[in-house]
Design an enzyme around this catalytic site. Structure first.
Site, PDB file in Angstrom:
ATOM      1  CG  ASP A  18      55.653 -87.428  13.070  1.00 22.59           C
ATOM      2  OD1 ASP A  18      55.686 -88.829  13.357  1.00 22.59           O
ATOM      3  OD2 ASP A  18      56.781 -86.782  12.800  1.00 22.59           O
ATOM      4  CG  HIS A  35      51.182 -96.999  14.682  1.00 21.63           C
ATOM      5  ND1 HIS A  35      51.592 -95.618  14.494  1.00 21.63           N
ATOM      6  CD2 HIS A  35      52.317 -97.730  14.473  1.00 21.63           C
ATOM      7  CE1 HIS A  35      52.954 -95.824  14.103  1.00 21.63           C
ATOM      8  NE2 HIS A  35      53.414 -97.118  14.018  1.00 21.63           N
ATOM      9  CG  LEU A 129      34.942 -83.922   7.262  1.00 32.00           C
ATOM     10  CD1 LEU A 129      35.515 -82.336   7.155  1.00 32.00           C
ATOM     11  CD2 LEU A 129      35.161 -84.602   8.691  1.00 32.00           C
TER      12      LEU A 129
HETATM   13  C1  IPE Z   1      55.107 -88.525   8.221  1.00 28.64           C
HETATM   14  O1  IPE Z   1      55.767 -89.077   9.317  1.00 28.64           O
HETATM   15  C2  IPE Z   1      54.301 -89.618   7.565  1.00 28.64           C
HETATM   16  C3  IPE Z   1      52.923 -89.857   8.379  1.00 28.64           C
HETATM   17  C4  IPE Z   1      52.586 -88.938   9.564  1.00 28.64           C
HETATM   18  C5  IPE Z   1      52.227 -90.894   7.914  1.00 28.64           C
HETATM   19  P1  IPE Z   1      57.091 -89.837   9.379  1.00 28.64           P
HETATM   20  O2  IPE Z   1      57.473 -89.956  10.885  1.00 28.64           O
HETATM   21  O3  IPE Z   1      57.284 -90.707   8.398  1.00 28.64           O
HETATM   22  O4  IPE Z   1      58.129 -88.480   8.975  1.00 28.64           O
HETATM   23  P2  IPE Z   1      59.751 -88.368   9.204  1.00 28.64           P
HETATM   24  O5  IPE Z   1      60.279 -89.762   8.623  1.00 28.64           O
HETATM   25  O6  IPE Z   1      59.981 -88.022  10.678  1.00 28.64           O
HETATM   26  O7  IPE Z   1      60.126 -87.362   8.223  1.00 28.64           O
HETATM   27  C1  IPE Z   2      53.343 -91.211  12.718  1.00 31.17           C
HETATM   28  O1  IPE Z   2      53.864 -91.373  13.726  1.00 31.17           O
HETATM   29  C2  IPE Z   2      52.334 -92.462  12.217  1.00 31.17           C
HETATM   30  C3  IPE Z   2      52.942 -93.093  10.789  1.00 31.17           C
HETATM   31  C4  IPE Z   2      54.057 -92.567  10.265  1.00 31.17           C
HETATM   32  C5  IPE Z   2      52.258 -93.990  10.471  1.00 31.17           C
HETATM   33  P1  IPE Z   2      55.428 -92.191  13.965  1.00 31.17           P
HETATM   34  O2  IPE Z   2      55.213 -93.502  13.869  1.00 31.17           O
HETATM   35  O3  IPE Z   2      56.077 -91.786  12.956  1.00 31.17           O
HETATM   36  O4  IPE Z   2      55.791 -91.770  15.459  1.00 31.17           O
HETATM   37  P2  IPE Z   2      57.289 -91.085  15.777  1.00 31.17           P
HETATM   38  O5  IPE Z   2      57.457 -90.006  14.836  1.00 31.17           O
HETATM   39  O6  IPE Z   2      58.228 -92.317  15.560  1.00 31.17           O
HETATM   40  O7  IPE Z   2      56.974 -90.771  17.250  1.00 31.17           O
HETATM   41 MG    MG Z   3      57.293 -90.003  12.822  1.00 28.47          MG
END
Ligand code: IPE
Ligand code: IPE
Ligand code: MG
Length: 245
Positions: A18, A35, A129
């Protein structure tokens, strides 16, 4: 690099990757750049796990809830995932990595499914792995899918409902080929599971870091492993003699 005894190294590490969006926003870049940078962090994490003798790495790449993001971001993530595995599969195969898609296949595009079927088949024999990619993954969705499969088997008389136990249930999850995770890392600082590995994380050690996923490097991974090595996993028992506080 800090040496850990092999008994202190987790067999299965799961990561909620995240913070990509915030990483980009901090640099006044569009979210998709975060990303993209996240893919580099993922490649480093795969190499790290292989070098450290971690048997399984499960990464949360796209949740069943992430469909609610703006259409352009969803579309970017779909394309990024496709391109990444298309580009990396030769090297992953060479490096002995077995890749497995863990998630709901029913709502993914035929192009993505075809890519995954091929990637899984090509790497099925590898054992350096196991890389589980949780894509279109949701813990509740997974549990419901398992319950549905078991109910169908019971209705056909193939299984006695009384015989269903934890082990049989686990065998019907997307992760049926993997042990439960020992260590769950969440980057980006949020103190929640966000629907990740709900069943499998029953006794997983959790490590949360404020570091955003694109900045998660070897040193950060080492810190997580060191934290894990200091934990006493009790599984509901009393502390071992000499470790009580
Ligand atoms: C969790 O992150 C999902 C992934 C890392 C793929 P999110 O950014 O979607 O989670 P929330 O919305 O903060 O709970
Ligand atoms: C996690 O990073 C990746 C996915 C959920 C695909 P985010 O896109 O949720 O990044 P933040 O949480 O907005 O910084
Ligand atoms: Mg996020």
């Amino acid at each position: 690099m800090v040496e850990l005894e092999s008994s202190q190294v987790p067999s299965h590490v799961a990561i909620i990757m995240d913070g990509n969006g915030r990483w980009a926003q901090k640099r006044r870049l569009p979210r998709f750049m975060g990303h993209r940078q996240g893919v580099t962090a993922l490649k480093n994490a795969v190499r790290f796990c292989k070098n450290r003798g971690i048997g399984t790495l499960t990464v949360y790449a796209f949740s069943t809830e992430n469909w609610a993001r703006p259409a352009e971001e969803v579309s970017y993530l779909m394309t990024l995932m496709h391109e990444t595995f298309f580009k990396e599969i030769d090297e992953l195969e060479r490096e002995g990595v077995r890749v497995v898609l863990v998630g709901d296949r029913t709502s993914l595009s035929p192009a993505i499914l075809e890519l995954w079927d091929r990637a899984e088949a090509r790497t099925a024999h590898n054992n350096a792995l196991i890389l589980n990619v949780a894509f279109n993954y949701g813990g509740r969705n997974e549990i419901v899918a398992a319950a549905r499969q078991l109910a169908a088997k019971a209705a056909r008389g193939e299984i006695d409902p009384e015989a269903i136990d934890d082990a049989i249930f686990s065998k019907h999850l997307y992760t049926s080929h993997s042990p439960d995770p020992d260590l769950l890392i969440r980057t980006g600082g949020e103190l929640r599971l966000s629907n990740f590995l709900l069943w499998q994380s029953a006794y997983t050690e959790i490590y949360v870091t404020n570091t955003l996923w694109p900045d998660f490097d070897e040193q950060e991974f080492d810190a997580a492993l060191q934290s894990f090595a200091r934990r006493e996993r009790r599984f509901g028992r009393v502390p071992k003699k000499g470790t009580e506080n």
